[in-house]
Design an enzyme around this catalytic site. Structure first.
Site, PDB file in Angstrom:
ATOM      1  N   CYS A 295      97.001  50.386 -42.859  1.00  0.00           N
ATOM      2  CA  CYS A 295      96.480  50.456 -41.881  1.00  0.00           C
ATOM      3  C   CYS A 295      95.142  50.506 -42.442  1.00  0.00           C
ATOM      4  O   CYS A 295      95.017  52.163 -42.048  1.00  0.00           O
ATOM      5  CB  CYS A 295      97.402  50.336 -40.665  1.00  0.00           C
ATOM      6  SG  CYS A 295      96.350  50.365 -39.064  1.00  0.00           S
TER       7      CYS A 295
ATOM      8  N   CYS B  26      91.290  44.455 -42.254  1.00  0.00           N
ATOM      9  CA  CYS B  26      92.354  44.607 -41.175  1.00  0.00           C
ATOM     10  C   CYS B  26      93.595  43.954 -42.343  1.00  0.00           C
ATOM     11  O   CYS B  26      93.151  43.094 -42.766  1.00  0.00           O
ATOM     12  CB  CYS B  26      91.965  44.187 -40.233  1.00  0.00           C
ATOM     13  SG  CYS B  26      93.110  43.806 -39.160  1.00  0.00           S
TER      14      CYS B  26
HETATM   15  N1  DGL Z   1      96.486  45.960 -39.192  1.00  0.00           N
HETATM   16  C1  DGL Z   1      96.179  46.874 -38.998  1.00  0.00           C
HETATM   17  C2  DGL Z   1      94.393  46.871 -39.850  1.00  0.00           C
HETATM   18  O1  DGL Z   1      94.867  46.683 -40.975  1.00  0.00           O
HETATM   19  C3  DGL Z   1      95.586  46.907 -37.135  1.00  0.00           C
HETATM   20  C4  DGL Z   1      95.826  45.545 -36.825  1.00  0.00           C
HETATM   21  C5  DGL Z   1      96.160  45.744 -35.772  1.00  0.00           C
HETATM   22  O2  DGL Z   1      97.111  46.602 -34.789  1.00  0.00           O
HETATM   23  O3  DGL Z   1      94.825  45.726 -34.240  1.00  0.00           O
HETATM   24  O4  DGL Z   1      93.314  47.503 -38.618  1.00  0.00           O
END
Ligand code: DGL
Length: 299
Positions: free
Chosen positions: A75, A180
């Site tokens: 993430c 993301c």
């Molecule tokens: N998948 C996550 C990232 O790479 C977070 C997305 C979210 O929950 O806003 O930032």
């Protein structure tokens, strides 16, 4: 059978990190994986940093109790806000996920760096962009926060025909960074929408993870004896209500066993993550069949 090696833990706010896990599992098919997707609190992108840090620590405390041998913060948002603190606090190696700005800047031209708001506003991300700018002055980095995109993907990914491009910023970049892990699901749509190359760091994470495990002597190299290329499971436990999986309750799990390539889903929304992961596989296998034709289908 007991868990004989620690396993590798993956964390994301929701389903995004499954794209990272999938890339790593292709590269490391014989490891034991844990996946903690905090869908219950996703999306993280617009939450206050303090809350995000608290949720991430909750997952990592569980990883510590499971005695994992390494963890991947799959993430960008959690990496941007917590990675330093996590590395200080836990003794196992922790790999982060960061927007692939260097790779994109190297390509030159106008670079859209799409991230969540929390990543966009983080000091770590700002520093990353300024370092990339210094190294590749011929590139114009344009960081953009896509405030609702991750949430839309989290909620609507499996709705056929849903138009995620409505949540993309307009423009004509020369290259786009998917900063993301949720955005990686719509990589093809983004590529078509801007008609330019799209980059992300999943391959690099898999490579890094393999190197770390190999240096630690923790790489599982033996092929699976039972002929199964991994098992996807999501254990339902009495602790589900509390959103965690407790090792001392392991006796309640099916077979109480782990197999090479297995994925154990943790957290409150483990069923959501399991189903999503299985769907990714179906999707991939279909794509493989389309490429391989009849021959692939017979196998
Ligand atoms: N998948 C996550 C990232 O790479 C977070 C997305 C979210 O929950 O806003 O930032």
């Amino acid at each position: 059978m007991k868990i004989t090696r620690g396993g590798i833990a993956f964390f994301d706010s929701g389903i995004g990190g499954l794209t990272v896990l999938s890339a790593c599992r292709e590269y490391l098919p014989n490891e034991l994986f844990y996946y903690y997707g905090d869908n219950h609190h996703a999306p993280y992108g617009n939450l206050p940093p303090k809350k995000i840090r608290r949720y991430v620590r909750r997952a990592f405390n569980l990883f510590a109790r499971l005695k994992v041998c390494a963890a991947v913060v799959a993430c960008n948002t959690a990496t941007a806000l917590c990675i330093e603190e996590l590395r200080k606090h836990y003794s196992f190696p922790i790999i982060g996920t960061e927007p692939a700005v260097f790779a994109a800047a190297k390509m030159g031209g106008e670079v859209f760096v799409l991230t969540t708001r929390a990543t966009h506003e983080s000091e770590r991300f700002k520093k990353l962009c300024s370092e990339a700018k210094k190294k590749y002055p011929h590139a114009t980095l344009i960081p953009i926060s896509c405030d609702s995109l991750a949430g839309e993907i989290e909620r609507h990914l499996n709705e056929g025909g849903y138009d995620f491009t409505a949540f993309l910023p307009r423009g004509s970049p020369d290259v786009v960074v998917l900063g993301c892990t949720h955005y990686i699901y719509i990589e093809e749509e983004v590529e078509k929408f801007y008609a330019c190359p799209v980059v992300h760091g999943n391959g690099g994470i898999a490579f890094q993870l393999r190197n770390i495990l190999s240096k630690m002597g923790k790489l599982a190299t033996e092929p699976t004896k039972n002929g199964r290329d991994g098992e996807i499971c999501s254990h339902s436990t009495t602790s589900q209500k509390r959103g965690v999986f407790f090792p001392h309750k392991r006796a309640a799990y099916p077979n109480n066993a782990t197999k090479n390539g297995e994925i154990i889903f943790l957290g409150k929304c483990k069923v959501v993550n399991k189903i999503q992961y299985e769907q990714m596989f179906v999707h991939k296998n279909r794509a493989k069949m389309a490429v391989g034709g009849q021959k692939e289908q017979k196998n």
